[in-house]
Design a protein around this motif. Structure first.
Motif, PDB file in Angstrom:
ATOM      1  N   ALA A 214      16.671 -13.767  16.264  1.00  0.00           N
ATOM      2  CA  ALA A 214      15.607 -13.267  16.549  1.00  0.00           C
ATOM      3  C   ALA A 214      14.893 -12.071  15.739  1.00  0.00           C
ATOM      4  O   ALA A 214      13.755 -12.182  15.324  1.00  0.00           O
ATOM      5  CB  ALA A 214      15.447 -12.980  18.250  1.00  0.00           C
ATOM      6  N   LEU A 215      15.747 -11.146  15.395  1.00  0.00           N
ATOM      7  CA  LEU A 215      15.315  -9.995  14.924  1.00  0.00           C
ATOM      8  C   LEU A 215      14.851 -10.476  13.427  1.00  0.00           C
ATOM      9  O   LEU A 215      13.802 -10.115  12.700  1.00  0.00           O
ATOM     10  CB  LEU A 215      16.489  -8.878  14.743  1.00  0.00           C
ATOM     11  N   SER A 216      15.744 -11.201  12.664  1.00  0.00           N
ATOM     12  CA  SER A 216      15.309 -11.865  11.399  1.00  0.00           C
ATOM     13  C   SER A 216      14.192 -12.699  11.410  1.00  0.00           C
ATOM     14  O   SER A 216      13.227 -12.663  10.487  1.00  0.00           O
ATOM     15  CB  SER A 216      16.349 -12.722  10.954  1.00  0.00           C
ATOM     16  N   LEU A 217      13.963 -13.534  12.244  1.00  0.00           N
ATOM     17  CA  LEU A 217      12.800 -14.514  12.446  1.00  0.00           C
ATOM     18  C   LEU A 217      11.646 -13.487  12.648  1.00  0.00           C
ATOM     19  O   LEU A 217      10.369 -13.720  12.006  1.00  0.00           O
ATOM     20  CB  LEU A 217      12.890 -15.271  13.540  1.00  0.00           C
ATOM     21  N   GLY A 218      11.430 -12.719  13.538  1.00  0.00           N
ATOM     22  CA  GLY A 218      10.246 -11.662  13.867  1.00  0.00           C
ATOM     23  C   GLY A 218      10.162 -11.160  12.407  1.00  0.00           C
ATOM     24  O   GLY A 218       9.016 -10.770  12.060  1.00  0.00           O
ATOM     25  N   ALA A 219      11.066 -10.428  11.738  1.00  0.00           N
ATOM     26  CA  ALA A 219      10.880  -9.694  10.447  1.00  0.00           C
ATOM     27  C   ALA A 219      10.249 -10.399   9.307  1.00  0.00           C
ATOM     28  O   ALA A 219       9.153 -10.087   8.623  1.00  0.00           O
ATOM     29  CB  ALA A 219      12.114  -9.126  10.002  1.00  0.00           C
ATOM     30  N   TYR A 220      10.752 -11.731   9.346  1.00  0.00           N
ATOM     31  CA  TYR A 220      10.398 -12.642   8.204  1.00  0.00           C
ATOM     32  C   TYR A 220       8.880 -13.246   8.569  1.00  0.00           C
ATOM     33  O   TYR A 220       8.196 -13.549   7.717  1.00  0.00           O
ATOM     34  CB  TYR A 220      11.201 -13.588   7.669  1.00  0.00           C
ATOM     35  N   TRP A 221       8.515 -13.548   9.842  1.00  0.00           N
ATOM     36  CA  TRP A 221       7.470 -14.087  10.057  1.00  0.00           C
ATOM     37  C   TRP A 221       6.335 -13.111   9.683  1.00  0.00           C
ATOM     38  O   TRP A 221       5.187 -13.418   9.224  1.00  0.00           O
ATOM     39  CB  TRP A 221       7.190 -14.414  11.695  1.00  0.00           C
ATOM     40  N   ILE A 222       6.579 -11.851  10.042  1.00  0.00           N
ATOM     41  CA  ILE A 222       5.546 -10.837   9.671  1.00  0.00           C
ATOM     42  C   ILE A 222       5.364 -10.682   8.191  1.00  0.00           C
ATOM     43  O   ILE A 222       4.306 -10.614   7.810  1.00  0.00           O
ATOM     44  CB  ILE A 222       6.284  -9.274  10.267  1.00  0.00           C
ATOM     45  N   ALA A 223       6.515 -10.825   7.429  1.00  0.00           N
ATOM     46  CA  ALA A 223       6.657 -10.767   6.049  1.00  0.00           C
ATOM     47  C   ALA A 223       5.597 -12.021   5.473  1.00  0.00           C
ATOM     48  O   ALA A 223       4.892 -11.745   4.724  1.00  0.00           O
ATOM     49  CB  ALA A 223       7.892 -10.650   5.551  1.00  0.00           C
ATOM     50  N   VAL A 224       5.904 -13.008   5.814  1.00  0.00           N
ATOM     51  CA  VAL A 224       5.187 -14.193   5.321  1.00  0.00           C
ATOM     52  C   VAL A 224       3.832 -14.173   5.735  1.00  0.00           C
ATOM     53  O   VAL A 224       2.779 -14.177   4.712  1.00  0.00           O
ATOM     54  CB  VAL A 224       5.713 -15.499   5.910  1.00  0.00           C
ATOM     55  N   TRP A 225       3.465 -13.731   6.868  1.00  0.00           N
ATOM     56  CA  TRP A 225       1.977 -13.451   7.192  1.00  0.00           C
ATOM     57  C   TRP A 225       1.200 -12.224   6.431  1.00  0.00           C
ATOM     58  O   TRP A 225       0.097 -12.586   5.832  1.00  0.00           O
ATOM     59  CB  TRP A 225       1.831 -13.109   8.694  1.00  0.00           C
ATOM     60  N   ALA A 226       2.194 -11.231   6.109  1.00  0.00           N
ATOM     61  CA  ALA A 226       1.597 -10.161   5.319  1.00  0.00           C
ATOM     62  C   ALA A 226       1.256 -10.833   3.878  1.00  0.00           C
ATOM     63  O   ALA A 226       0.328  -9.964   3.151  1.00  0.00           O
ATOM     64  CB  ALA A 226       2.366  -9.185   5.152  1.00  0.00           C
ATOM     65  N   MET A 227       1.910 -11.401   3.339  1.00  0.00           N
ATOM     66  CA  MET A 227       1.809 -12.103   1.901  1.00  0.00           C
ATOM     67  C   MET A 227       0.709 -12.857   1.708  1.00  0.00           C
ATOM     68  O   MET A 227       0.231 -13.326   0.678  1.00  0.00           O
ATOM     69  CB  MET A 227       3.219 -12.822   1.461  1.00  0.00           C
ATOM     70  N   THR A 228       0.121 -13.296   2.961  1.00  0.00           N
ATOM     71  CA  THR A 228      -1.230 -14.095   2.983  1.00  0.00           C
ATOM     72  C   THR A 228      -2.264 -13.131   2.971  1.00  0.00           C
ATOM     73  O   THR A 228      -3.623 -13.714   2.637  1.00  0.00           O
ATOM     74  CB  THR A 228      -1.298 -15.109   3.942  1.00  0.00           C
ATOM     75  N   LYS A 229      -1.985 -12.078   3.243  1.00  0.00           N
ATOM     76  CA  LYS A 229      -3.074 -10.805   3.290  1.00  0.00           C
ATOM     77  C   LYS A 229      -3.256  -9.643   2.319  1.00  0.00           C
ATOM     78  O   LYS A 229      -4.149  -9.150   2.186  1.00  0.00           O
ATOM     79  CB  LYS A 229      -2.903 -10.080   4.584  1.00  0.00           C
ATOM     80  N   ALA A 230      -2.064  -9.681   1.509  1.00  0.00           N
ATOM     81  CA  ALA A 230      -1.951  -8.651   0.514  1.00  0.00           C
ATOM     82  C   ALA A 230      -1.275  -9.043  -0.749  1.00  0.00           C
ATOM     83  O   ALA A 230      -0.288 -10.083  -0.415  1.00  0.00           O
ATOM     84  CB  ALA A 230      -1.234  -7.376   0.953  1.00  0.00           C
ATOM     85  N   PRO A 231      -1.053  -8.409  -1.987  1.00  0.00           N
ATOM     86  CA  PRO A 231      -0.384  -9.018  -2.895  1.00  0.00           C
ATOM     87  C   PRO A 231       1.120  -9.268  -2.535  1.00  0.00           C
ATOM     88  O   PRO A 231       2.005  -8.314  -2.125  1.00  0.00           O
ATOM     89  CB  PRO A 231      -0.563  -7.770  -3.889  1.00  0.00           C
ATOM     90  N   ILE A 232       1.655 -10.259  -2.929  1.00  0.00           N
ATOM     91  CA  ILE A 232       3.053 -10.643  -2.772  1.00  0.00           C
ATOM     92  C   ILE A 232       4.186  -9.425  -3.406  1.00  0.00           C
ATOM     93  O   ILE A 232       5.045  -9.142  -2.477  1.00  0.00           O
ATOM     94  CB  ILE A 232       3.618 -12.176  -3.532  1.00  0.00           C
ATOM     95  N   ALA A 233       3.954  -9.156  -4.515  1.00  0.00           N
ATOM     96  CA  ALA A 233       5.000  -8.202  -5.002  1.00  0.00           C
ATOM     97  C   ALA A 233       4.953  -6.780  -4.195  1.00  0.00           C
ATOM     98  O   ALA A 233       5.889  -5.846  -4.003  1.00  0.00           O
ATOM     99  CB  ALA A 233       4.419  -7.711  -6.457  1.00  0.00           C
ATOM    100  N   LEU A 234       3.423  -6.528  -3.795  1.00  0.00           N
ATOM    101  CA  LEU A 234       3.422  -5.190  -3.026  1.00  0.00           C
ATOM    102  C   LEU A 234       4.162  -5.300  -1.411  1.00  0.00           C
ATOM    103  O   LEU A 234       4.959  -4.417  -1.069  1.00  0.00           O
ATOM    104  CB  LEU A 234       2.094  -5.052  -2.787  1.00  0.00           C
ATOM    105  N   VAL A 235       4.064  -6.363  -0.861  1.00  0.00           N
ATOM    106  CA  VAL A 235       4.401  -6.671   0.316  1.00  0.00           C
ATOM    107  C   VAL A 235       5.905  -6.649   0.315  1.00  0.00           C
ATOM    108  O   VAL A 235       6.665  -6.154   1.081  1.00  0.00           O
ATOM    109  CB  VAL A 235       4.119  -8.043   1.028  1.00  0.00           C
ATOM    110  N   ALA A 236       6.648  -7.518  -0.802  1.00  0.00           N
ATOM    111  CA  ALA A 236       8.054  -7.700  -0.903  1.00  0.00           C
ATOM    112  C   ALA A 236       8.644  -6.345  -1.382  1.00  0.00           C
ATOM    113  O   ALA A 236       9.647  -6.052  -0.875  1.00  0.00           O
ATOM    114  CB  ALA A 236       8.320  -8.495  -2.265  1.00  0.00           C
ATOM    115  N   SER A 237       7.855  -5.356  -1.845  1.00  0.00           N
ATOM    116  CA  SER A 237       8.572  -3.931  -2.239  1.00  0.00           C
ATOM    117  C   SER A 237       8.503  -3.170  -0.933  1.00  0.00           C
ATOM    118  O   SER A 237       9.485  -2.448  -0.769  1.00  0.00           O
ATOM    119  CB  SER A 237       7.881  -3.220  -3.517  1.00  0.00           C
TER     120      SER A 237
END
Length: 278
Positions: A214-237
């Protein structure tokens, strides 16, 4: 990157460090990763049913993502068998943004400023410094190729998922199907690697795996959503600030040793985060 996206990605980083700590404190790390992945698969399937069907062009990206996530977890579980959370995690997570940023320069259309790249570099230097104890303290070096393999897979799925979620037109749908496919692939790998016995676990192990999932899914769901709103390299870093959270969890909760180099590395990571917000 907006303030909202920035703060939400930081929260995702805390969630990511937390699920790694749950897996690290378990007895059988491979089984723990399997139970995490299976529980994620169930959650992902529920998400896939609820949210819109992803665009057909997104399916090759989903399949690639499932393979990369499975490989990432296999490498990470093996690495945790040879080192502490505060050593394995920085190496595994720290080199990934460097790879992502380098590839992004050549294959992505995202615009990342010089100051933001300086922040990425500072984060990378910090996590490399945090991991230097592998050599300085004579710790087990077998974890190095495993952690680096995990980092390569992290960079790969960061790019694949960022692009794939944009093509899918729905981050939640993409995330749900990705976790379901990952569970399918990892289950096959586990059956081949350890046999059917690895699926037999105690109630405590299942609860631990479900919590981590559950912690992992929540963390990555947020990250994938953020990658649709901001540069991928910036979110990944920015996600790699989870290294700092992992250090704090390791030192204050798991009672791992903290030397001055670790605290200096933590300062570099914070500096990198601040640079990315300028």
């Amino acid at each position: 990157m907006s303030v909202t996206v920035f703060l939400v990605v930081l929260f995702a980083a805390l969630l990511h460090a937390s699920w790694n700590a749950v897996i690290k404190t378990g007895g059988d790390r491979f089984q723990g990763m399997l139970l995490l992945t299976l529980s994620q698969g169930v959650m992902g399937l529920l998400m896939a049913v609820v949210f819109p069907w992803p665009a057909s062009a997104a399916w090759p990206w989903l399949l690639a993502s499932g393979v990369l996530h499975t490989a990432y977890k296999l490498f990470l579980a093996a690495a945790y068998g040879h080192g502490d959370l505060s050593r394995v995690y920085p190496i595994a997570r720290g080199t990934a943004p460097m790879i992502t940023a380098l590839v992004g320069v050549f294959v992505l259309a995202d615009e990342v400023s010089g100051v933001e790249y300086a922040g990425i570099l500072a984060v990378g230097l910090g996590v490399v410094l945090m991991a230097q104890g592998v050599f300085a303290n004579g710790e087990g070096r077998r974890l190095l190729p495993l952690a680096l393999g995990s980092a390569l897979c992290t960079a790969g799925y960061s790019l694949v998922d960022g692009v794939g979620a944009r093509i899918a037109m729905d981050a939640a749908s993409f995330t749900g199907w990705m976790f379901f496919l990952d569970a399918m692939f990892f289950a096959v790998a586990a059956l081949f690697w350890r046999g059917a016995a690895v699926f037999s676990a105690s109630g405590l192990a299942w609860r631990r795996g479900t919590l981590a999932g559950a912690l992992s899914l929540g963390a990555y769901w947020i990250a994938v959503w953020a990658m649709t709103k901001a540069p991928i390299a910036l979110v990944a870093s920015l996600r790699e600030t989870s290294v700092l959270f992992a250090m704090l969890i390791g030192v204050f909760i798991m009672r791992e040793r903290a030397d001055p180099g670790k605290w200096l590395a933590g300062g570099l990571i914070l500096s990198g985060v601040l640079l990315m917000r300028l």
